[in-house]
Write a protein that holds these residues in place. Sequence first.
Motif, short mmCIF file in Angstrom:
data_model
loop_
_atom_site.label_atom_id
_atom_site.label_comp_id
_atom_site.label_asym_id
_atom_site.label_seq_id
_atom_site.Cartn_x
_atom_site.Cartn_y
_atom_site.Cartn_z
N SER A 40 0.84 -1.18 0.00
CA SER A 40 0.00 0.00 0.00
C SER A 40 0.88 1.24 0.00
N PRO A 41 0.31 2.39 -0.35
CA PRO A 41 1.07 3.64 -0.24
C PRO A 41 1.55 3.90 1.18
N GLU A 42 0.74 3.52 2.18
CA GLU A 42 1.12 3.73 3.57
C GLU A 42 2.34 2.89 3.94
N GLN A 43 2.35 1.64 3.46
CA GLN A 43 3.49 0.77 3.74
C GLN A 43 4.76 1.33 3.10
N LEU A 44 4.64 1.81 1.87
CA LEU A 44 5.80 2.36 1.18
C LEU A 44 6.29 3.64 1.85
N ALA A 45 5.38 4.42 2.37
CA ALA A 45 5.77 5.63 3.11
C ALA A 45 6.61 5.26 4.33
N LYS A 46 6.26 4.18 5.01
CA LYS A 46 7.03 3.73 6.18
C LYS A 46 8.41 3.23 5.76
N ILE A 47 8.45 2.45 4.68
CA ILE A 47 9.73 1.95 4.16
C ILE A 47 10.65 3.11 3.82
N THR A 48 10.07 4.11 3.17
CA THR A 48 10.83 5.29 2.76
C THR A 48 11.36 6.05 3.97
N HIS A 49 10.52 6.20 4.99
CA HIS A 49 10.94 6.89 6.22
C HIS A 49 12.07 6.15 6.91
N ASP A 50 11.97 4.82 6.98
CA ASP A 50 13.01 4.02 7.64
C ASP A 50 14.34 4.14 6.90
N GLU A 51 14.30 4.13 5.56
CA GLU A 51 15.52 4.25 4.78
C GLU A 51 16.13 5.65 4.95
N TYR A 52 15.29 6.64 5.04
CA TYR A 52 15.75 8.01 5.26
C TYR A 52 16.49 8.11 6.59
N GLU A 53 15.92 7.53 7.64
CA GLU A 53 16.52 7.60 8.96
C GLU A 53 17.85 6.85 9.00
N ARG A 54 17.92 5.70 8.33
CA ARG A 54 19.18 4.94 8.28
C ARG A 54 20.26 5.74 7.57
N ASN A 55 19.90 6.37 6.45
CA ASN A 55 20.87 7.15 5.70
C ASN A 55 21.31 8.41 6.45
N ALA A 56 20.40 8.99 7.23
CA ALA A 56 20.75 10.17 8.02
C ALA A 56 21.85 9.84 9.01
N LYS A 57 21.80 8.64 9.58
CA LYS A 57 22.84 8.22 10.52
C LYS A 57 24.18 8.04 9.81
N ILE A 58 24.14 7.52 8.57
CA ILE A 58 25.37 7.34 7.79
C ILE A 58 25.99 8.69 7.46
N VAL A 59 25.15 9.63 7.03
CA VAL A 59 25.64 10.97 6.68
C VAL A 59 26.32 11.62 7.88
N LYS A 60 25.72 11.47 9.06
CA LYS A 60 26.29 12.05 10.26
C LYS A 60 27.58 11.35 10.67
N ALA A 61 27.57 10.02 10.63
CA ALA A 61 28.74 9.26 11.07
C ALA A 61 29.95 9.50 10.18
N TYR A 62 29.72 9.67 8.88
CA TYR A 62 30.83 9.84 7.95
C TYR A 62 31.00 11.29 7.48
N ASN A 63 30.21 12.17 8.06
CA ASN A 63 30.29 13.60 7.73
C ASN A 63 30.26 13.80 6.21
N ILE A 64 29.31 13.16 5.56
CA ILE A 64 29.19 13.23 4.10
C ILE A 64 28.59 14.58 3.71
N GLN A 65 29.31 15.28 2.87
CA GLN A 65 28.89 16.60 2.43
C GLN A 65 28.79 16.64 0.91
N LEU A 66 28.08 17.64 0.43
CA LEU A 66 27.80 17.74 -1.00
C LEU A 66 29.06 17.71 -1.84
N ASN A 67 30.06 18.48 -1.46
CA ASN A 67 31.28 18.60 -2.27
C ASN A 67 32.45 17.77 -1.73
N GLN A 68 32.12 16.78 -0.93
CA GLN A 68 33.16 15.95 -0.33
C GLN A 68 33.81 15.04 -1.35
#
Length: 327
Positions: free
Chosen positions: A299-327
């Motif tokens: 369902s769209p609701e299920q996909l919205a949750k999957i998308t949110h979970d992936e966003y949160e996981r990637n946010a942790k990676i960006v913070k841990a590795y200090n990934i920046q646009l021009n890095q």
Amino acid sequence: MKKTRNILRALRPWAVALAAAPLLAHAWTNKPVRIVVPAPAGGTMDVVARVLSEAISAEIGQPVIIDNKPGAGGAIGVHALNSAPPDGQTIMFMVSNILTEIPLVMKTGFDPVKDVKPVTMVARSAMVLVSAPTVPANDLKGLVAYLKTGKGSPGSYATYSAGTSSHYAGAIFARKAGLDLQHVPFPGSPPALQNLMGSQVDILFDGIVTSLPLIKAGKVKVFGVGAKTRLAQLPDVPTMAEQGFDEIDFSNWAGAIVSAKMPDDMVKRINAVLTKVASSPKVRERLIAQNFVPMTSESPEQLAKITHDEYERNAKIVKAYNIQLNQ
């Protein structure tokens, strides 16, 4: 006899209407549909859209037009999507990094939660680490040793866009391998691969959809799979996790989104059609032939949750590795 012919002539429109009824019952619009693709022709998103467009057209009885709008991390495409009336005539086919990766490091000009609604996924695509054909290495250990010599282009990793898992994986690889690599972003896989084959850049984490034909043709070298398990298409290629890079595990979903202004009942009707089309044996076979793993969301609701979970996981990676646009 003449009376019979008149009766048949009068019934003909009704017969046509009845024959078309099953088709029209699944249509969400009675006008042509535009599929916005926020990437250049030939890239992963474009491949998915073109595989699905013909089947969608047959299902809803309307023409389906592909409209490529690459650039700005997907923002140009999302702007085109949201500039159109939310009446079902304009939808977007994209890969989830537009929502779950790029906005974490780039000002895209749209909110990935508030401005769009996920509709359904149709497939997933894994990543592989590939290099220029001139790189004198046959395994990952040899690749790292070569890149440490500084004899590359010099020491560079390409990505198919800044802020994507291609960028994340390259940054993680460089950090964990102790490499000083220059990030060289491109607007999509095709130009990144062109520069890789021309040895203007050294390595690239790319989707298997676009890289596998070049791997098979010997135009690029492959050193690892960016997932927890090996790929059926490359059974002898070890995963990055097997080789000590267990954080490099990325698998983006490909599918459809719409404007957040679209009514939920319309979203559900579009979801029903796309799920049916993506589940058909013919479309699944075509997706597999293009090296995707066919997959649908409930369902769209299920996909919205999957998308949110992936966003949160990637946010942790960006913070841990200090990934920046021009890095």
